[in-house]
Design a protein around this motif. Structure first.
Motif, PDB file in Angstrom:
ATOM      1  N   GLU A 253       0.823  -1.212   0.000  1.00  0.00           N
ATOM      2  CA  GLU A 253       0.000   0.000   0.000  1.00  0.00           C
ATOM      3  C   GLU A 253       0.856   1.262   0.000  1.00  0.00           C
ATOM      4  O   GLU A 253       0.521   2.259  -0.645  1.00  0.00           O
ATOM      5  CB  GLU A 253      -0.935  -0.017   1.218  1.00  0.00           C
ATOM      6  N   MET A 254       1.988   1.231   0.726  1.00  0.00           N
ATOM      7  CA  MET A 254       2.891   2.378   0.728  1.00  0.00           C
ATOM      8  C   MET A 254       3.480   2.607  -0.662  1.00  0.00           C
ATOM      9  O   MET A 254       3.574   3.750  -1.137  1.00  0.00           O
ATOM     10  CB  MET A 254       4.013   2.156   1.747  1.00  0.00           C
ATOM     11  N   LEU A 255       3.862   1.515  -1.328  1.00  0.00           N
ATOM     12  CA  LEU A 255       4.386   1.647  -2.691  1.00  0.00           C
ATOM     13  C   LEU A 255       3.305   2.167  -3.637  1.00  0.00           C
ATOM     14  O   LEU A 255       3.592   2.965  -4.535  1.00  0.00           O
ATOM     15  CB  LEU A 255       4.914   0.296  -3.185  1.00  0.00           C
ATOM     16  N   GLN A 256       2.067   1.712  -3.438  1.00  0.00           N
ATOM     17  CA  GLN A 256       0.967   2.215  -4.255  1.00  0.00           C
ATOM     18  C   GLN A 256       0.777   3.712  -4.024  1.00  0.00           C
ATOM     19  O   GLN A 256       0.545   4.477  -4.960  1.00  0.00           O
ATOM     20  CB  GLN A 256      -0.319   1.465  -3.921  1.00  0.00           C
ATOM     21  N   GLY A 257       0.881   4.132  -2.766  1.00  0.00           N
ATOM     22  CA  GLY A 257       0.780   5.556  -2.478  1.00  0.00           C
ATOM     23  C   GLY A 257       1.910   6.348  -3.100  1.00  0.00           C
ATOM     24  O   GLY A 257       1.694   7.442  -3.657  1.00  0.00           O
ATOM     25  N   LEU A 258       3.146   5.809  -3.015  1.00  0.00           N
ATOM     26  CA  LEU A 258       4.284   6.476  -3.651  1.00  0.00           C
ATOM     27  C   LEU A 258       4.078   6.590  -5.156  1.00  0.00           C
ATOM     28  O   LEU A 258       4.356   7.638  -5.760  1.00  0.00           O
ATOM     29  CB  LEU A 258       5.567   5.694  -3.349  1.00  0.00           C
ATOM     30  N   TYR A 259       3.558   5.519  -5.754  1.00  0.00           N
ATOM     31  CA  TYR A 259       3.298   5.526  -7.194  1.00  0.00           C
ATOM     32  C   TYR A 259       2.263   6.586  -7.565  1.00  0.00           C
ATOM     33  O   TYR A 259       2.447   7.352  -8.516  1.00  0.00           O
ATOM     34  CB  TYR A 259       2.819   4.142  -7.625  1.00  0.00           C
ATOM     35  N   GLU A 260       1.178   6.647  -6.798  1.00  0.00           N
ATOM     36  CA  GLU A 260       0.123   7.615  -7.119  1.00  0.00           C
ATOM     37  C   GLU A 260       0.598   9.052  -6.937  1.00  0.00           C
ATOM     38  O   GLU A 260       0.272   9.927  -7.748  1.00  0.00           O
ATOM     39  CB  GLU A 260      -1.107   7.330  -6.248  1.00  0.00           C
ATOM     40  N   VAL A 261       1.371   9.309  -5.871  1.00  0.00           N
ATOM     41  CA  VAL A 261       1.909  10.661  -5.658  1.00  0.00           C
ATOM     42  C   VAL A 261       2.874  11.034  -6.781  1.00  0.00           C
ATOM     43  O   VAL A 261       2.846  12.160  -7.301  1.00  0.00           O
ATOM     44  CB  VAL A 261       2.606  10.749  -4.286  1.00  0.00           C
ATOM     45  N   THR A 262       3.724  10.075  -7.166  1.00  0.00           N
ATOM     46  CA  THR A 262       4.679  10.346  -8.245  1.00  0.00           C
ATOM     47  C   THR A 262       3.950  10.643  -9.552  1.00  0.00           C
ATOM     48  O   THR A 262       4.333  11.548 -10.298  1.00  0.00           O
ATOM     49  CB  THR A 262       5.623   9.146  -8.434  1.00  0.00           C
ATOM     50  N   MET A 263       2.887   9.886  -9.833  1.00  0.00           N
ATOM     51  CA  MET A 263       2.138  10.132 -11.051  1.00  0.00           C
ATOM     52  C   MET A 263       1.441  11.491 -11.016  1.00  0.00           C
ATOM     53  O   MET A 263       1.344  12.184 -12.031  1.00  0.00           O
ATOM     54  CB  MET A 263       1.098   9.026 -11.262  1.00  0.00           C
ATOM     55  N   ARG A 264       0.964  11.905  -9.832  1.00  0.00           N
ATOM     56  CA  ARG A 264       0.344  13.228  -9.726  1.00  0.00           C
ATOM     57  C   ARG A 264       1.392  14.331  -9.975  1.00  0.00           C
ATOM     58  O   ARG A 264       1.112  15.327 -10.664  1.00  0.00           O
ATOM     59  CB  ARG A 264      -0.285  13.388  -8.344  1.00  0.00           C
ATOM     60  N   LEU A 265       2.589  14.138  -9.424  1.00  0.00           N
ATOM     61  CA  LEU A 265       3.661  15.104  -9.681  1.00  0.00           C
ATOM     62  C   LEU A 265       4.038  15.115 -11.156  1.00  0.00           C
ATOM     63  O   LEU A 265       4.310  16.179 -11.731  1.00  0.00           O
ATOM     64  CB  LEU A 265       4.882  14.772  -8.820  1.00  0.00           C
ATOM     65  N   LEU A 266       4.062  13.918 -11.773  1.00  0.00           N
ATOM     66  CA  LEU A 266       4.378  13.846 -13.195  1.00  0.00           C
ATOM     67  C   LEU A 266       3.352  14.606 -14.025  1.00  0.00           C
ATOM     68  O   LEU A 266       3.705  15.294 -14.994  1.00  0.00           O
ATOM     69  CB  LEU A 266       4.447  12.381 -13.640  1.00  0.00           C
ATOM     70  N   GLU A 267       2.079  14.503 -13.641  1.00  0.00           N
ATOM     71  CA  GLU A 267       1.042  15.263 -14.342  1.00  0.00           C
ATOM     72  C   GLU A 267       1.316  16.760 -14.244  1.00  0.00           C
ATOM     73  O   GLU A 267       1.139  17.502 -15.213  1.00  0.00           O
ATOM     74  CB  GLU A 267      -0.330  14.948 -13.747  1.00  0.00           C
ATOM     75  N   GLY A 268       1.763  17.207 -13.065  1.00  0.00           N
ATOM     76  CA  GLY A 268       2.085  18.619 -12.908  1.00  0.00           C
ATOM     77  C   GLY A 268       3.258  19.040 -13.769  1.00  0.00           C
ATOM     78  O   GLY A 268       3.248  20.127 -14.376  1.00  0.00           O
ATOM     79  N   VAL A 269       4.281  18.183 -13.844  1.00  0.00           N
ATOM     80  CA  VAL A 269       5.440  18.507 -14.683  1.00  0.00           C
ATOM     81  C   VAL A 269       5.042  18.553 -16.153  1.00  0.00           C
ATOM     82  O   VAL A 269       5.460  19.442 -16.905  1.00  0.00           O
ATOM     83  CB  VAL A 269       6.568  17.473 -14.452  1.00  0.00           C
ATOM     84  N   ILE A 270       4.200  17.598 -16.567  1.00  0.00           N
ATOM     85  CA  ILE A 270       3.778  17.564 -17.966  1.00  0.00           C
ATOM     86  C   ILE A 270       2.964  18.807 -18.321  1.00  0.00           C
ATOM     87  O   ILE A 270       2.972  19.268 -19.465  1.00  0.00           O
ATOM     88  CB  ILE A 270       2.971  16.276 -18.245  1.00  0.00           C
ATOM     89  N   ARG A 271       2.276  19.386 -17.339  1.00  0.00           N
ATOM     90  CA  ARG A 271       1.547  20.631 -17.612  1.00  0.00           C
ATOM     91  C   ARG A 271       2.494  21.770 -17.971  1.00  0.00           C
ATOM     92  O   ARG A 271       2.095  22.727 -18.637  1.00  0.00           O
ATOM     93  CB  ARG A 271       0.690  21.015 -16.404  1.00  0.00           C
ATOM     94  N   LEU A 272       3.737  21.682 -17.499  1.00  0.00           N
ATOM     95  CA  LEU A 272       4.743  22.683 -17.845  1.00  0.00           C
ATOM     96  C   LEU A 272       5.424  22.374 -19.177  1.00  0.00           C
ATOM     97  O   LEU A 272       6.267  23.151 -19.624  1.00  0.00           O
ATOM     98  CB  LEU A 272       5.815  22.759 -16.744  1.00  0.00           C
ATOM     99  N   ALA A 273       5.059  21.239 -19.766  1.00  0.00           N
ATOM    100  CA  ALA A 273       5.743  20.787 -20.979  1.00  0.00           C
ATOM    101  C   ALA A 273       5.700  21.790 -22.129  1.00  0.00           C
ATOM    102  O   ALA A 273       6.701  21.946 -22.836  1.00  0.00           O
ATOM    103  CB  ALA A 273       5.189  19.442 -21.432  1.00  0.00           C
ATOM    104  N   PRO A 274       4.571  22.494 -22.392  1.00  0.00           N
ATOM    105  CA  PRO A 274       4.592  23.458 -23.503  1.00  0.00           C
ATOM    106  C   PRO A 274       5.702  24.502 -23.371  1.00  0.00           C
ATOM    107  O   PRO A 274       6.384  24.824 -24.355  1.00  0.00           O
ATOM    108  CB  PRO A 274       3.202  24.110 -23.428  1.00  0.00           C
ATOM    109  N   ILE A 275       5.918  24.992 -22.141  1.00  0.00           N
ATOM    110  CA  ILE A 275       6.997  25.971 -21.930  1.00  0.00           C
ATOM    111  C   ILE A 275       8.354  25.286 -22.074  1.00  0.00           C
ATOM    112  O   ILE A 275       9.264  25.812 -22.722  1.00  0.00           O
ATOM    113  CB  ILE A 275       6.858  26.608 -20.536  1.00  0.00           C
ATOM    114  N   GLY A 276       8.488  24.099 -21.469  1.00  0.00           N
ATOM    115  CA  GLY A 276       9.747  23.377 -21.583  1.00  0.00           C
ATOM    116  C   GLY A 276      10.083  23.025 -23.015  1.00  0.00           C
ATOM    117  O   GLY A 276      11.229  23.159 -23.454  1.00  0.00           O
ATOM    118  N   VAL A 277       9.071  22.564 -23.768  1.00  0.00           N
ATOM    119  CA  VAL A 277       9.291  22.219 -25.179  1.00  0.00           C
ATOM    120  C   VAL A 277       9.710  23.448 -25.974  1.00  0.00           C
ATOM    121  O   VAL A 277      10.641  23.389 -26.788  1.00  0.00           O
ATOM    122  CB  VAL A 277       8.016  21.588 -25.777  1.00  0.00           C
TER     123      VAL A 277
END
Length: 422
Positions: free
Chosen positions: A186-210
């Motif tokens: 369950e802890m690993l599942q939580g880490l995975y979900e938090v990481t994916m949420r952070l990844l979504e935030g980073v991808i939102r910055l992708a237009p500027i990064g690109v």
């Protein structure tokens, strides 16, 4: 929402390329342009890449461990689990070999003049040295896969050793059926979900990064980069088409006993859903319905194989990652030895198991492999601009591969009979 964001990423690519080419034509090697690139666009692009890199370790460890743990107890799964695992490994290996072969055959990253390539490498950020295991051969390579200190392996960037640890952790979780093991899961599942949420935030910055990354490249290289980008897209799509219509047709015919025409006619709804959503997870309900109503597969087989395959049978993602890494190696003139190409292929196969079945889920893995084999990571900016189209194509391949695996595994499996009453 995802489609609108994809348009913004494409707009970021267009803005970066247009302004970069215009600046290159108007100012050339002027000191003012080089200063702007060095102090503004290049740092902004590198910050975006660092945000991707910082998510690599938690994503790899949690996703791979959960992917293996999700197999459950192989003794209880029996024939179905073993057949699914064996088929996944073999077909993923074929997909990666097709991608590697296409890049070595078509050379999409070649074409820049030696002078431009030398300038590009000189102006790229410092490239991390390859991890010890990536350069080893033979017995040393095999020994290097097993870490003697996982913390040191993480600190050294030895991602092969980290991946092996994640596989061992997942296997241990699958074999240990205690309450404490489930808490760790369950802890690993939580880490995975938090990481994916952070990844979504980073991808939102992708237009500027690109925009920043592509401006930096085109301001230095001009429009020559567009020819390589077009060749890259063509190589990926051609490799995916071979896997889709040659490998899967052969597997469902020879191993599954089903006509390829019947198969592709039956799975077309799932393919269209996968292409439009670019998400294996979002397509899972459609795939389950198609497997039972159109392909008439036993429900206990299709539910197991398709549910597992939505995260652990990403053939298209594995092929895409292999092509992308070797393309950027050619683009920057980085020569990869046979051992390094084998390393890339091995990681891509594992990435096909541990990559998230959501849009852009493979980007951290690609960034990690680039650093592992010593390729400048700035080149990923080109890929991000066209990633949505390629993501839609490779997700279609992933979903078709899951359904092909269900057909193969279902052959010879009888439908469970209800227990007698009384």
């Amino acid at each position: 929402m995802r489609l609108q964001h994809s348009y913004r990423m494409l707009a970021g690519l267009a803005v970066g390329v247009t302004l970069g080419v215009a600046a290159h034509i108007a100012f050339g090697d002027a000191a003012g342009l080089q200063t702007f690139v060095r102090l503004v666009t290049e740092p902004a692009g590198r910050i975006f890449l660092r945000l991707l890199f910082v998510l690599v370790l938690p994503l790899i460890v949690s996703a791979l461990a959960l992917g293996v743990s999700g197999l459950g107890d192989l003794k209880s799964l029996g024939r179905i689990g073993l057949k699914t695992f064996a088929y996944t490994v073999v077909v993923s290996t074929i997909a990666v070999l097709i991608g590697v072969g296409m890049v070595n055959l078509l050379h999409p990253g070649q074409g820049l003049s030696p002078g431009l390539r030398a300038r590009l490498l000189a102006q790229a950020s410092a490239v991390p040295a390859p991890a010890p295991s990536s350069g080893a051969t033979g017995v040393d390579f095999v020994v290097g896969l097993v870490p003697n200190n996982i913390v040191k392996a993480m600190a050294d960037g030895d991602m092969l050793a980290v991946m092996v640890f994640a596989l061992l952790l997942g296997g241990g979780l699958a074999a240990t059926r205690t309450e404490y093991a489930r808490r760790l899961e369950e802890m690993l599942q939580g880490l995975y979900e938090v990481t994916m949420r952070l990844l979504e935030g980073v991808i939102r910055l992708a237009p500027i990064g690109v925009a920043c990354l592509t401006f930096t490249l085109t301001a230095r290289l001009g429009y020559d980069i567009l020819r390589q980008l077009g060749a890259y897209v063509l190589t990926v799509v051609l490799g995916l088409a071979i896997q889709q219509f040659v490998v899967y047709s052969a597997s469902v015919s020879w191993l599954g006993g089903m006509s390829p025409i019947v198969f592709f006619r039956g799975v077309r709804d799932a393919m269209l859903t996968a292409f439009s959503t670019a998400s294996s997870n979002a397509t899972l309900p459609t795939s389950l319905a198609v497997a039972e109503r159109e392909l008439h597969l036993p429900s206990h087989v299709s539910r197991f194989v398709l549910t597992l395959g939505s995260t652990a049978n990403q053939n298209g993602t594995a092929l895409f990652e292999g092509v992308t890494v070797l393309f950027l190696a050619q683009f920057y003139g980085v020569t990869l030895t046979l051992a390094q190409q084998v390393t890339v292929a091995f990681i891509c196969i594992l990435g096909g198991i541990g990559t998230a079945g959501v849009p852009a889920g493979s980007l951290p893995v690609v960034a990690m492999i680039l650093g592992l084999v010593g390729i400048p990571v700035e080149g990923i900016g080109m890929i991000l601009g066209v990633d949505r189209l390629l993501d839609m194509c490779r997700t279609t391949l992933n979903v078709t591969g899951d359904l092909a695996a269900a057909v193969v595994v279902a052959r010879g499996e009888s439908v469970p009979q209800p227990l007698p009453e009384g």
